[in-house]
Design an enzyme around this catalytic site. Structure first.
Site, mmCIF file in Angstrom:
data_model
loop_
_atom_site.group_PDB
_atom_site.id
_atom_site.type_symbol
_atom_site.label_atom_id
_atom_site.label_comp_id
_atom_site.label_asym_id
_atom_site.label_seq_id
_atom_site.Cartn_x
_atom_site.Cartn_y
_atom_site.Cartn_z
ATOM 1 N N LEU A 18 0.826 -1.210 0.000
ATOM 2 C CA LEU A 18 0.000 0.000 0.000
ATOM 3 C C LEU A 18 0.862 1.263 0.000
ATOM 4 C CD1 LEU A 18 -2.532 -1.072 2.793
ATOM 5 C CD2 LEU A 18 -2.906 -1.122 0.305
ATOM 6 N N ASP A 62 2.660 -6.315 2.294
ATOM 7 C CA ASP A 62 3.200 -5.413 3.319
ATOM 8 C C ASP A 62 3.650 -6.146 4.592
ATOM 9 O OD1 ASP A 62 3.114 -2.700 2.344
ATOM 10 O OD2 ASP A 62 0.925 -2.866 2.336
ATOM 11 N N GLU A 67 6.095 -4.496 12.392
ATOM 12 C CA GLU A 67 5.798 -3.625 13.540
ATOM 13 C C GLU A 67 4.304 -3.294 13.636
ATOM 14 O OE1 GLU A 67 7.902 0.188 15.010
ATOM 15 O OE2 GLU A 67 6.875 0.789 13.180
ATOM 16 N N ASP A 68 3.630 -3.269 12.474
ATOM 17 C CA ASP A 68 2.217 -2.866 12.500
ATOM 18 C C ASP A 68 1.296 -3.955 13.025
ATOM 19 O OD1 ASP A 68 2.808 -0.348 11.480
ATOM 20 O OD2 ASP A 68 2.882 -1.138 9.439
ATOM 21 N N ARG A 87 -4.405 -5.536 5.195
ATOM 22 C CA ARG A 87 -3.341 -5.995 6.094
ATOM 23 C C ARG A 87 -3.862 -6.768 7.313
ATOM 24 N NH1 ARG A 87 1.454 -2.134 7.339
ATOM 25 N NH2 ARG A 87 2.201 -4.204 7.866
ATOM 26 N N ARG A 141 -4.303 5.288 10.202
ATOM 27 C CA ARG A 141 -4.768 3.898 10.300
ATOM 28 C C ARG A 141 -5.417 3.597 11.652
ATOM 29 N NH1 ARG A 141 -1.438 0.939 6.628
ATOM 30 N NH2 ARG A 141 -1.818 1.987 4.649
ATOM 31 N N HIS A 171 1.776 7.002 9.593
ATOM 32 C CA HIS A 171 1.784 6.593 10.998
ATOM 33 C C HIS A 171 2.460 7.666 11.849
ATOM 34 C CE1 HIS A 171 1.663 2.188 9.507
ATOM 35 N NE2 HIS A 171 0.530 2.415 10.144
ATOM 36 N N CYS A 256 9.683 0.019 11.104
ATOM 37 C CA CYS A 256 8.600 -0.905 10.702
ATOM 38 C C CYS A 256 9.057 -2.344 10.523
ATOM 39 C CB CYS A 256 8.008 -0.507 9.358
ATOM 40 S SG CYS A 256 8.070 1.206 8.951
HETATM 41 C C1 LIG Z 1 6.282 3.488 10.961
HETATM 42 N N1 LIG Z 1 5.766 2.887 9.758
HETATM 43 C C2 LIG Z 1 5.830 3.721 8.620
HETATM 44 C C3 LIG Z 1 5.209 1.596 9.783
HETATM 45 N N2 LIG Z 1 5.181 1.017 10.859
HETATM 46 N N3 LIG Z 1 4.673 0.959 8.727
HETATM 47 C C4 LIG Z 1 4.794 1.198 7.346
HETATM 48 C C5 LIG Z 1 3.791 0.423 6.539
HETATM 49 C C6 LIG Z 1 3.855 0.670 5.072
HETATM 50 C C7 LIG Z 1 2.856 -0.092 4.281
HETATM 51 N N4 LIG Z 1 3.094 0.068 2.885
HETATM 52 C C8 LIG Z 1 1.433 0.359 4.589
HETATM 53 O O1 LIG Z 1 0.940 1.256 3.914
HETATM 54 O O2 LIG Z 1 0.807 -0.181 5.488
#
Ligand SMILES: CN(C)C(=N)NCCC[C@H](N)C(=O)O
Length: 265
Positions: A18, A62, A67-68, A87, A141, A171, A256
């Site tokens: 994404l 992704d 981390e997400d 995701r 998000r 984020h 991330c």
């Molecule tokens: C601190 N950052 C930036 C993150 N923890 N995650 C980045 C996720 C990127 C992925 N393409 C998305 O759009 O979800």
């Protein structure tokens, strides 16, 4: 006990990840991303982290941004509720990894909606931990209901949540991270409100805003921010700089790519 870090191998479909605040790049190179990820792993390993691999999820472009999909607070693992529909299933693998590690594992949501009928969503990239406070970016998000749900979970382990409204980046940790002494670093044009941080250091490059604390004296960051690295060195820190360009094309950064289980995050 040595610190531990969870990592997840990049999907061969990384290029389909994404993008929200950046233009989609047609030059994402999955092989190069794999090489960069291996270098990232090596740096964590050399810094003394025991590396734990979350099972790869090649069907999720992704998923390398692990981390997400999982948050740890001391010995508590919080399975997140990612804000992007694409995701959401990434947490199936991070949940298994947390159980394997023997961490007490809690779910952020069971599908219930909170007050104002808002869905509970929270990405780990929106959580910046400084001391006992978890600053949670809301507006991208992560929803307010997600931040509130996290606040209830971590109150049991003596932590508190503070909501930070964000609009300029994907984020919270896309705009600010923290040095080992708690100083918040950010690239001003991308920071919604620098004045809200008691101790804020402006960095001259966007990638300079992203650090991973390896220990009390050392940070890991992108090699695309040499002037920011000099600023950190002037403050007595050692800097390990890495090429993470393929992940930056997908709006990722150094934070991330891992979930660190140590006192600094
Ligand atoms: C601190 N950052 C930036 C993150 N923890 N995650 C980045 C996720 C990127 C992925 N393409 C998305 O759009 O979800």
């Amino acid at each position: 006990m040595s610190p531990r870090a969870l990592v997840r191998a990049p999907s061969p479909q990384l290029a389909q990840g994404l993008v929200t605040h950046v233009e989609r790049s047609d030059t994402v190179d999955a092989d190069r991303a794999r090489t960069q990820w291996e270098a990232y792993r090596s740096v964590l390993g050399a810094a003394g982290f025991e590396l734990i691999e979350v099972d790869p999820a090649p069907e999720h472009p992704d998923s390398v941004f692990v981390e997400d999909a999982l948050l740890t607070v001391g010995d508590l693992a919080v399975v997140t509720a990612p804000g992007a529909r694409e995701r959401r299933d990434e947490v199936n693998g991070t949940r298994v990894a947390a159980h394997r590690l023997g961490l007490e594992t809690v779910e952020l949501t069971d599908g219930r909606r909170e007050e104002h009928d808002e869905p509970v969503h929270l990405d780990g990239g929106d959580v910046l931990t400084i001391g006992d406070t978890l600053f949670v970016g809301v507006g991208g998000r992560t929803t307010r209901a997600g931040a509130d749900a996290l606040g209830r979970l971590v109150a049991d382990v003596g932590r508190r949540v503070e909501v930070v409204p964000i609009s300029r980046t994907l984020h919270l940790k896309s705009q600010v991270t923290a040095l080992p002494d708690g100083t918040v670093v950010g690239y001003a044009p991308l920071v919604d409100d620098a004045s809200r941080w008691p101790s804020f250091l402006e960095v001259p490059e966007p990638e300079g805003a992203h650090v991973v604390v390896l220990d009390e004296r050392t940070v890991l960051m992108s090699d695309a921010a040499p002037r920011s690295a000099d600023l950190f060195r002037e403050r007595g820190l050692s800097v390990v700089a890495l090429d993470v360009s393929e992940f930056v094309k997908l709006e990722g950064c150094v934070t991330c790519l891992s979930v660190r289980l140590h006192p600094y995050d």
